[in-house]
Enzyme design. Structure first.
Site, PDB file in Angstrom:
ATOM      1  N   ASP A 102       0.850  -1.197   0.000  1.00 36.47           N
ATOM      2  CA  ASP A 102       0.000   0.000   0.000  1.00 36.47           C
ATOM      3  C   ASP A 102       0.885   1.246   0.000  1.00 36.47           C
ATOM      4  O   ASP A 102       2.031   1.200   0.454  1.00 36.47           O
ATOM      5  CB  ASP A 102      -0.867   0.051   1.272  1.00 36.47           C
ATOM      6  CG  ASP A 102      -2.039  -0.933   1.238  1.00 36.47           C
ATOM      7  OD1 ASP A 102      -2.253  -1.596   0.203  1.00 36.47           O
ATOM      8  OD2 ASP A 102      -2.735  -1.026   2.262  1.00 36.47           O
ATOM      9  N   GLN A 116      -0.772   7.063  -6.186  1.00 38.43           N
ATOM     10  CA  GLN A 116      -1.855   7.984  -5.799  1.00 38.43           C
ATOM     11  C   GLN A 116      -1.969   9.109  -6.826  1.00 38.43           C
ATOM     12  O   GLN A 116      -1.019   9.872  -7.031  1.00 38.43           O
ATOM     13  CB  GLN A 116      -1.541   8.568  -4.417  1.00 38.43           C
ATOM     14  CG  GLN A 116      -1.481   7.504  -3.324  1.00 38.43           C
ATOM     15  CD  GLN A 116      -0.590   7.898  -2.165  1.00 38.43           C
ATOM     16  OE1 GLN A 116       0.446   8.526  -2.354  1.00 38.43           O
ATOM     17  NE2 GLN A 116      -0.976   7.519  -0.960  1.00 38.43           N
ATOM     18  N   ARG A 160      -1.640  -0.640  -8.540  1.00 41.03           N
ATOM     19  CA  ARG A 160      -3.006  -0.287  -8.121  1.00 41.03           C
ATOM     20  C   ARG A 160      -3.078   1.244  -8.155  1.00 41.03           C
ATOM     21  O   ARG A 160      -2.304   1.913  -7.466  1.00 41.03           O
ATOM     22  CB  ARG A 160      -3.280  -0.780  -6.702  1.00 41.03           C
ATOM     23  CG  ARG A 160      -4.612  -0.277  -6.164  1.00 41.03           C
ATOM     24  CD  ARG A 160      -4.683  -0.348  -4.653  1.00 41.03           C
ATOM     25  NE  ARG A 160      -4.740  -1.698  -4.148  1.00 41.03           N
ATOM     26  CZ  ARG A 160      -4.342  -2.022  -2.908  1.00 41.03           C
ATOM     27  NH1 ARG A 160      -3.845  -1.121  -2.091  1.00 41.03           N
ATOM     28  NH2 ARG A 160      -4.431  -3.272  -2.500  1.00 41.03           N
ATOM     29  N   GLY A 194      -5.876   8.610  -3.585  1.00 40.99           N
ATOM     30  CA  GLY A 194      -5.023   9.044  -2.471  1.00 40.99           C
ATOM     31  C   GLY A 194      -5.868   9.422  -1.276  1.00 40.99           C
ATOM     32  O   GLY A 194      -6.849  10.154  -1.414  1.00 40.99           O
ATOM     33  N   ALA A 195      -5.487   8.896  -0.103  1.00 47.30           N
ATOM     34  CA  ALA A 195      -6.363   9.001   1.067  1.00 47.30           C
ATOM     35  C   ALA A 195      -5.839   9.923   2.166  1.00 47.30           C
ATOM     36  O   ALA A 195      -6.473  10.062   3.199  1.00 47.30           O
ATOM     37  CB  ALA A 195      -6.566   7.604   1.653  1.00 47.30           C
ATOM     38  N   HIS A 213     -14.178   3.870  -6.518  1.00 45.63           N
ATOM     39  CA  HIS A 213     -15.630   3.630  -6.523  1.00 45.63           C
ATOM     40  C   HIS A 213     -16.328   4.643  -7.401  1.00 45.63           C
ATOM     41  O   HIS A 213     -17.539   4.748  -7.406  1.00 45.63           O
ATOM     42  CB  HIS A 213     -16.189   3.735  -5.093  1.00 45.63           C
ATOM     43  CG  HIS A 213     -15.352   3.022  -4.089  1.00 45.63           C
ATOM     44  ND1 HIS A 213     -14.313   3.614  -3.422  1.00 45.63           N
ATOM     45  CD2 HIS A 213     -15.382   1.739  -3.672  1.00 45.63           C
ATOM     46  CE1 HIS A 213     -13.721   2.748  -2.630  1.00 45.63           C
ATOM     47  NE2 HIS A 213     -14.353   1.599  -2.758  1.00 45.63           N
ATOM     48  N   ARG A 250     -10.220   7.444   8.035  1.00 49.56           N
ATOM     49  CA  ARG A 250      -9.969   7.866   6.646  1.00 49.56           C
ATOM     50  C   ARG A 250     -11.208   7.623   5.774  1.00 49.56           C
ATOM     51  O   ARG A 250     -11.501   8.380   4.868  1.00 49.56           O
ATOM     52  CB  ARG A 250      -8.751   7.136   6.061  1.00 49.56           C
ATOM     53  CG  ARG A 250      -7.416   7.642   6.621  1.00 49.56           C
ATOM     54  CD  ARG A 250      -6.245   7.269   5.734  1.00 49.56           C
ATOM     55  NE  ARG A 250      -5.987   5.851   5.683  1.00 49.56           N
ATOM     56  CZ  ARG A 250      -5.259   5.170   6.559  1.00 49.56           C
ATOM     57  NH1 ARG A 250      -4.681   5.787   7.568  1.00 49.56           N
ATOM     58  NH2 ARG A 250      -5.073   3.869   6.420  1.00 49.56           N
TER      59      ARG A 250
HETATM   60  C1  LIG Z   1      -8.771  -1.284  -3.186  1.00 47.80           C
HETATM   61  C2  LIG Z   1      -8.345   0.062  -2.710  1.00 47.80           C
HETATM   62  C3  LIG Z   1      -7.083   0.223  -2.149  1.00 47.80           C
HETATM   63  C4  LIG Z   1      -6.646   1.483  -1.739  1.00 47.80           C
HETATM   64  N1  LIG Z   1      -5.344   1.627  -1.314  1.00 47.80           N
HETATM   65  C5  LIG Z   1      -4.898   2.878  -1.023  1.00 47.80           C
HETATM   66  C6  LIG Z   1      -3.512   3.115  -0.724  1.00 47.80           C
HETATM   67  O1  LIG Z   1      -2.685   2.195  -0.711  1.00 47.80           O
HETATM   68  N2  LIG Z   1      -3.139   4.385  -0.452  1.00 47.80           N
HETATM   69  C7  LIG Z   1      -4.011   5.443  -0.469  1.00 47.80           C
HETATM   70  O2  LIG Z   1      -3.610   6.583  -0.240  1.00 47.80           O
HETATM   71  N3  LIG Z   1      -5.336   5.228  -0.723  1.00 47.80           N
HETATM   72  C8  LIG Z   1      -5.774   3.995  -1.003  1.00 47.80           C
HETATM   73  N4  LIG Z   1      -7.109   3.806  -1.301  1.00 47.80           N
HETATM   74  C9  LIG Z   1      -8.095   4.884  -1.014  1.00 47.80           C
HETATM   75  C10 LIG Z   1      -8.238   5.857  -2.170  1.00 47.80           C
HETATM   76  O3  LIG Z   1      -7.061   6.616  -2.310  1.00 47.80           O
HETATM   77  C11 LIG Z   1      -9.435   6.807  -1.960  1.00 47.80           C
HETATM   78  O4  LIG Z   1      -9.250   7.544  -0.794  1.00 47.80           O
HETATM   79  C12 LIG Z   1     -10.794   6.116  -1.886  1.00 47.80           C
HETATM   80  O5  LIG Z   1     -10.851   5.007  -2.722  1.00 47.80           O
HETATM   81  C13 LIG Z   1     -11.927   7.078  -2.311  1.00 47.80           C
HETATM   82  O6  LIG Z   1     -11.731   7.492  -3.635  1.00 47.80           O
HETATM   83  P1  LIG Z   1     -12.655   7.033  -4.888  1.00 47.80           P
HETATM   84  O7  LIG Z   1     -11.714   6.737  -6.007  1.00 47.80           O
HETATM   85  O8  LIG Z   1     -13.544   5.957  -4.513  1.00 47.80           O
HETATM   86  O9  LIG Z   1     -13.385   8.337  -5.351  1.00 47.80           O
HETATM   87  P2  LIG Z   1     -14.311   9.413  -4.608  1.00 47.80           P
HETATM   88  O10 LIG Z   1     -14.487  10.502  -5.596  1.00 47.80           O
HETATM   89  O11 LIG Z   1     -13.754   9.759  -3.264  1.00 47.80           O
HETATM   90  O12 LIG Z   1     -15.656   8.625  -4.409  1.00 47.80           O
HETATM   91  C14 LIG Z   1     -16.479   8.215  -5.485  1.00 47.80           C
HETATM   92  C15 LIG Z   1     -17.745   7.594  -4.909  1.00 47.80           C
HETATM   93  O13 LIG Z   1     -17.402   6.391  -4.208  1.00 47.80           O
HETATM   94  C16 LIG Z   1     -18.171   6.244  -3.016  1.00 47.80           C
HETATM   95  N5  LIG Z   1     -17.254   6.315  -1.870  1.00 47.80           N
HETATM   96  C17 LIG Z   1     -15.934   6.653  -1.868  1.00 47.80           C
HETATM   97  N6  LIG Z   1     -15.412   6.563  -0.645  1.00 47.80           N
HETATM   98  C18 LIG Z   1     -16.423   6.182   0.168  1.00 47.80           C
HETATM   99  C19 LIG Z   1     -16.514   5.925   1.558  1.00 47.80           C
HETATM  100  N7  LIG Z   1     -15.458   6.042   2.378  1.00 47.80           N
HETATM  101  N8  LIG Z   1     -17.709   5.547   2.065  1.00 47.80           N
HETATM  102  C20 LIG Z   1     -18.790   5.392   1.262  1.00 47.80           C
HETATM  103  N9  LIG Z   1     -18.766   5.628  -0.065  1.00 47.80           N
HETATM  104  C21 LIG Z   1     -17.598   6.024  -0.605  1.00 47.80           C
HETATM  105  C22 LIG Z   1     -19.156   7.378  -3.021  1.00 47.80           C
HETATM  106  O14 LIG Z   1     -20.323   6.909  -3.681  1.00 47.80           O
HETATM  107  C23 LIG Z   1     -18.453   8.441  -3.845  1.00 47.80           C
HETATM  108  O15 LIG Z   1     -19.337   9.340  -4.441  1.00 47.80           O
HETATM  109  C24 LIG Z   1      -7.537   2.575  -1.793  1.00 47.80           C
HETATM  110  C25 LIG Z   1      -8.802   2.422  -2.355  1.00 47.80           C
HETATM  111  C26 LIG Z   1      -9.206   1.196  -2.828  1.00 47.80           C
HETATM  112  C27 LIG Z   1     -10.541   1.071  -3.461  1.00 47.80           C
END
Ligand SMILES: Cc1cc2nc3c(=O)[nH]c(=O)nc-3n(C[C@H](O)[C@H](O)[C@H](O)COP(=O)(O)OP(=O)(O)OC[C@H]3O[C@@H](n4cnc5c(N)ncnc54)[C@H](O)[C@@H]3O)c2cc1C
Length: 319
Positions: free
Chosen positions: A130, A160, A181, A185-186, A239, A300
């Site tokens: 990660d 990210q 992957r 970015g979180a 998502h 997060r």
């Molecule tokens: C498999 C996986 C591994 C990951 N690994 C890392 C990592 O190693 N390092 C890192 O920095 N980040 C990681 N992340 C987190 C990522 O960076 C985002 O913070 C997170 O996925 C939200 O972004 P999004 O692309 O879903 O888009 P967004 O624009 O944030 O969300 C799009 C839609 O998804 C849904 N959604 C998103 N988040 C949520 C939530 N928390 N609760 C409910 N619904 C939600 C909502 O419907 C939203 O409108 C990972 C994410 C995934 C899916």
């Protein structure tokens, strides 16, 4: 503002101490966390596997403070390898370098990482490293490259899209066929190093997805295997329906077979999209976290979506 405050709280030990004492907080977190024990996570993975979804198993924990804790975390991860093999579940593993000691001593972390990759390789299991916040990006890429040099090809990285540097990193990593992957970015990053606006992150996400998809083709389009252990080169971890649609259409136009791209989502989020992608014939993998160290991961998830905070607050008043 709410996002920044929550990301600050995710790291604050005083807040962790208070929140983790509230039983309703665990109840709220369990929407995103499969349980406290490995057996519970394995059970959750069985349910996903029955729906045609693969998993990546994550034993929650980050920023361990001493070498004993880093070694304990490493042993827990080694047990996950046994869990996957013994239960024949379709899952691989995700780890964080601060969990296995990178913040304490880089050589300790290197030893722990090599031990994990070696046992995973014996069982043909892939281990995703990660990506944590920006101070760890260089070291994470460096240790990944070191492991490649030492002959461990059962590993890959996370990139990210919010970081300015990611384009350069992706272009370099793509040359060696790195399994990437891609996520948005979180963490909270400064505007000097990361796009502050969501629309710019989204645009960069699509741009990077295209580079990774093309690199998959240049590297022979490896497909996900039936046992679900090794992923293909591009993993679209989002998502966001627009990002998913873009990646699907880019892969199709570029001639990348469906089985050579994977869509990844987090446990408990957008199950509807997970299931519809499976119906369309795409490989889907869900990130399944478990363990007692759920606090920073959960906060997060709150930061990503304000609606989750209101769910938490309403539970607070009801408990
Ligand atoms: C498999 C996986 C591994 C990951 N690994 C890392 C990592 O190693 N390092 C890192 O920095 N980040 C990681 N992340 C987190 C990522 O960076 C985002 O913070 C997170 O996925 C939200 O972004 P999004 O692309 O879903 O888009 P967004 O624009 O944030 O969300 C799009 C839609 O998804 C849904 N959604 C998103 N988040 C949520 C939530 N928390 N609760 C409910 N619904 C939600 C909502 O419907 C939203 O409108 C990972 C994410 C995934 C899916």
């Amino acid at each position: 503002m709410l996002r920044s405050s929550l990301i600050y709280l995710s790291k604050a030990s005083w807040a962790r101490q208070i929140v983790t004492q509230w039983s309703f907080a665990w109840k709220a977190a369990s929407r995103f966390v499969a349980g406290e024990k490995l057996e519970e996570a394995i059970q959750a993975i069985r349910v996903l596997n029955d729906k045609g979804i693969n998993a990546t198993l994550d034993h929650l924990g980050e920023h361990t403070h001493n070498s004993e804790a880093a070694e304990r975390a490493t042993n827990d991860i080694l047990q996950m390898v046994d869990g996957i093999v013994n239960h024949a579940i379709k899952a691989n593993i995700s780890i964080k370098l601060t969990q296995i000691g990178v913040a304490i001593d880089e050589s300790l972390c290197t030893r722990n990482l090599e031990q994990i990759l070696s046992k995973a390789a014996e069982n043909n299991i892939f281990v995703r490293i990660d990506m944590e916040d920006s101070p760890w990006v260089d070291t994470t890429i460096k240790l990944y490259c070191l492991m490649q040099e030492r002959g461990y090809f059962n590993t890959g990285l996370v990139i990210q899209a919010y970081l300015f540097r990611s384009e350069k990193d992706v272009i370099e990593l793509a040359k060696t066929g790195t399994r990437i992957r891609l996520c948005k970015g979180a963490y909270k990053e400064a505007p000097e190093i990361a796009f502050p606006q969501k629309r710019d992150v989204d645009k960069n996400y699509d741009h990077l997805a295209e580079i990774i998809i093309k690199s998959a083709i240049a590297n022979g389009s490896p497909t996900v295997l039936d046992d679900g252990l090794m992923p293909p080169i591009p993993a679209i971890a989002s998502h966001d329906p627009k990002r998913i649609e873009f990646a699907k259409s880019c892969a199709e136009k570029s001639g990348l077979p469906q089985q050579a791209i994977e869509f990844q989502m987090l446990y408990g989020i957008r199950r509807d999209i997970q299931e519809s992608l499976v119906k369309e014939g795409y490989p889907v993998r869900v990130y399944v976290p478990f363990g007692t160290e759920w606090y920073p991961y959960y906060v997060r998830r709150l930061a990503e979506r304000p609606a989750n905070v209101w769910f938490f607050v309403s539970n607070f008043f009801r408990h």
